[in-house]
Each structure stands twice: as structure tokens, then as C-alpha cells.
Motif scaffolding. Structure first.
Motif, PDB file in Angstrom:
ATOM      1  N   ARG A 130      31.652  71.532  -3.756  1.00  0.00           N
ATOM      2  CA  ARG A 130      32.541  71.284  -2.630  1.00  0.00           C
ATOM      3  C   ARG A 130      31.753  71.051  -1.348  1.00  0.00           C
ATOM      4  O   ARG A 130      32.032  70.126  -0.592  1.00  0.00           O
ATOM      5  CB  ARG A 130      33.494  72.470  -2.445  1.00  0.00           C
ATOM      6  CG  ARG A 130      34.548  72.245  -1.376  1.00  0.00           C
ATOM      7  CD  ARG A 130      35.267  73.530  -1.015  1.00  0.00           C
ATOM      8  NE  ARG A 130      34.384  74.493  -0.390  1.00  0.00           N
ATOM      9  CZ  ARG A 130      33.984  74.440   0.886  1.00  0.00           C
ATOM     10  NH1 ARG A 130      34.386  73.471   1.674  1.00  0.00           N
ATOM     11  NH2 ARG A 130      33.176  75.357   1.372  1.00  0.00           N
ATOM     12  N   ARG A 131      30.726  71.878  -1.124  1.00  0.00           N
ATOM     13  CA  ARG A 131      29.897  71.697   0.072  1.00  0.00           C
ATOM     14  C   ARG A 131      29.193  70.348   0.052  1.00  0.00           C
ATOM     15  O   ARG A 131      29.155  69.649   1.059  1.00  0.00           O
ATOM     16  CB  ARG A 131      28.872  72.831   0.188  1.00  0.00           C
ATOM     17  CG  ARG A 131      29.418  74.051   0.870  1.00  0.00           C
ATOM     18  CD  ARG A 131      28.307  74.995   1.284  1.00  0.00           C
ATOM     19  NE  ARG A 131      27.332  75.257   0.240  1.00  0.00           N
ATOM     20  CZ  ARG A 131      27.410  76.259  -0.633  1.00  0.00           C
ATOM     21  NH1 ARG A 131      28.402  77.107  -0.571  1.00  0.00           N
ATOM     22  NH2 ARG A 131      26.486  76.412  -1.543  1.00  0.00           N
ATOM     23  N   TYR A 188      30.117  67.636  -1.524  1.00  0.00           N
ATOM     24  CA  TYR A 188      31.122  66.580  -1.376  1.00  0.00           C
ATOM     25  C   TYR A 188      31.552  66.433   0.078  1.00  0.00           C
ATOM     26  O   TYR A 188      31.710  65.328   0.584  1.00  0.00           O
ATOM     27  CB  TYR A 188      32.330  66.905  -2.253  1.00  0.00           C
ATOM     28  CG  TYR A 188      33.348  65.800  -2.321  1.00  0.00           C
ATOM     29  CD1 TYR A 188      33.224  64.793  -3.268  1.00  0.00           C
ATOM     30  CD2 TYR A 188      34.424  65.761  -1.452  1.00  0.00           C
ATOM     31  CE1 TYR A 188      34.153  63.766  -3.340  1.00  0.00           C
ATOM     32  CE2 TYR A 188      35.358  64.745  -1.513  1.00  0.00           C
ATOM     33  CZ  TYR A 188      35.223  63.754  -2.468  1.00  0.00           C
ATOM     34  OH  TYR A 188      36.140  62.738  -2.530  1.00  0.00           O
ATOM     35  N   ASN A 189      31.731  67.546   0.753  1.00  0.00           N
ATOM     36  CA  ASN A 189      32.239  67.509   2.120  1.00  0.00           C
ATOM     37  C   ASN A 189      31.163  67.329   3.182  1.00  0.00           C
ATOM     38  O   ASN A 189      31.443  66.818   4.261  1.00  0.00           O
ATOM     39  CB  ASN A 189      33.028  68.782   2.437  1.00  0.00           C
ATOM     40  CG  ASN A 189      34.330  68.833   1.694  1.00  0.00           C
ATOM     41  OD1 ASN A 189      34.972  67.828   1.470  1.00  0.00           O
ATOM     42  ND2 ASN A 189      34.721  70.020   1.292  1.00  0.00           N
ATOM     43  N   VAL A 190      29.945  67.741   2.912  1.00  0.00           N
ATOM     44  CA  VAL A 190      28.913  67.773   3.947  1.00  0.00           C
ATOM     45  C   VAL A 190      27.861  66.683   3.765  1.00  0.00           C
ATOM     46  O   VAL A 190      27.431  66.081   4.738  1.00  0.00           O
ATOM     47  CB  VAL A 190      28.241  69.167   3.991  1.00  0.00           C
ATOM     48  CG1 VAL A 190      27.109  69.205   4.992  1.00  0.00           C
ATOM     49  CG2 VAL A 190      29.270  70.239   4.323  1.00  0.00           C
ATOM     50  N   HIS A 204      30.959  58.513   2.148  1.00  0.00           N
ATOM     51  CA  HIS A 204      32.134  57.902   1.530  1.00  0.00           C
ATOM     52  C   HIS A 204      32.281  56.475   2.044  1.00  0.00           C
ATOM     53  O   HIS A 204      32.299  56.243   3.254  1.00  0.00           O
ATOM     54  CB  HIS A 204      33.390  58.710   1.877  1.00  0.00           C
ATOM     55  CG  HIS A 204      33.384  60.081   1.290  1.00  0.00           C
ATOM     56  ND1 HIS A 204      34.026  60.397   0.122  1.00  0.00           N
ATOM     57  CD2 HIS A 204      32.765  61.222   1.689  1.00  0.00           C
ATOM     58  CE1 HIS A 204      33.829  61.670  -0.154  1.00  0.00           C
ATOM     59  NE2 HIS A 204      33.066  62.189   0.778  1.00  0.00           N
ATOM     60  N   THR A 246      29.895  61.091   6.035  1.00  0.00           N
ATOM     61  CA  THR A 246      30.353  62.216   5.222  1.00  0.00           C
ATOM     62  C   THR A 246      31.695  62.674   5.774  1.00  0.00           C
ATOM     63  O   THR A 246      32.074  62.317   6.896  1.00  0.00           O
ATOM     64  CB  THR A 246      29.358  63.382   5.261  1.00  0.00           C
ATOM     65  OG1 THR A 246      29.328  63.911   6.581  1.00  0.00           O
ATOM     66  CG2 THR A 246      27.955  62.942   4.839  1.00  0.00           C
ATOM     67  N   LEU A 247      32.414  63.469   5.010  1.00  0.00           N
ATOM     68  CA  LEU A 247      33.688  63.977   5.509  1.00  0.00           C
ATOM     69  C   LEU A 247      33.482  64.831   6.751  1.00  0.00           C
ATOM     70  O   LEU A 247      34.280  64.778   7.691  1.00  0.00           O
ATOM     71  CB  LEU A 247      34.394  64.784   4.422  1.00  0.00           C
ATOM     72  CG  LEU A 247      34.894  63.983   3.225  1.00  0.00           C
ATOM     73  CD1 LEU A 247      35.477  64.910   2.171  1.00  0.00           C
ATOM     74  CD2 LEU A 247      35.919  62.961   3.640  1.00  0.00           C
ATOM     75  N   LEU A 248      32.405  65.594   6.790  1.00  0.00           N
ATOM     76  CA  LEU A 248      32.107  66.419   7.963  1.00  0.00           C
ATOM     77  C   LEU A 248      31.833  65.540   9.181  1.00  0.00           C
ATOM     78  O   LEU A 248      32.369  65.784  10.258  1.00  0.00           O
ATOM     79  CB  LEU A 248      30.923  67.333   7.689  1.00  0.00           C
ATOM     80  CG  LEU A 248      30.492  68.235   8.840  1.00  0.00           C
ATOM     81  CD1 LEU A 248      31.617  69.179   9.233  1.00  0.00           C
ATOM     82  CD2 LEU A 248      29.247  69.015   8.468  1.00  0.00           C
TER      83      LEU A 248
END
Length: 53
Positions: free
Chosen positions: A24-25, A27-29, A33, A40-42
Motif C-alpha cells: 500500500r505504501r 502504491y501510494n507513495v 500513475h 505518485t498518488l502522494l
């Protein structure tokens, strides 16, 4: 290398948490994308908070 969760067996809730949290980290950090112009999502969340939607 792309990491996916579908290659793991989760034998317990704690085991699942131990495998899912690093995924999860990442993928999000750290995963860019293409739909977010390689952010990144962040990074996207920070940019959106600064500039608005």
C-alpha cells in the motif's frame, strides 16, 4: 518490478497486514500513475491540496 498482492496467500490477519502495508505504501507513495501524468498518488494529493482541483 511491479509487485502484486495476487501472488500471496494470507494465512492470518496479521500476515495479511504485514504483506499489504508495504504494498500500500509503495502504491501510494512511490509508484507513478500514467493517469496522473506520472505523479505518485502522494504527489498528486499534495499538488491538489496546494492548487485546488
Amino acid at each position: 518490478m511491479r509487485r502484486t498482492l495476487d501472488t500471496h496467500w494470507f494465512l492470518s490477519l496479521e500476515g495479511a497486514k504485514n504483506k499489504i502495508e508495504p504494498w500500500r505504501r509503495g502504491y501510494n507513495v512511490s509508484r507513478p500513475h500514467s493517469a496522473l501524468e506520472q505523479l505518485t498518488l502522494l504527489e498528486f494529493a499534495v499538488q491538489t491540496a496546494r492548487n485546488g482541483p
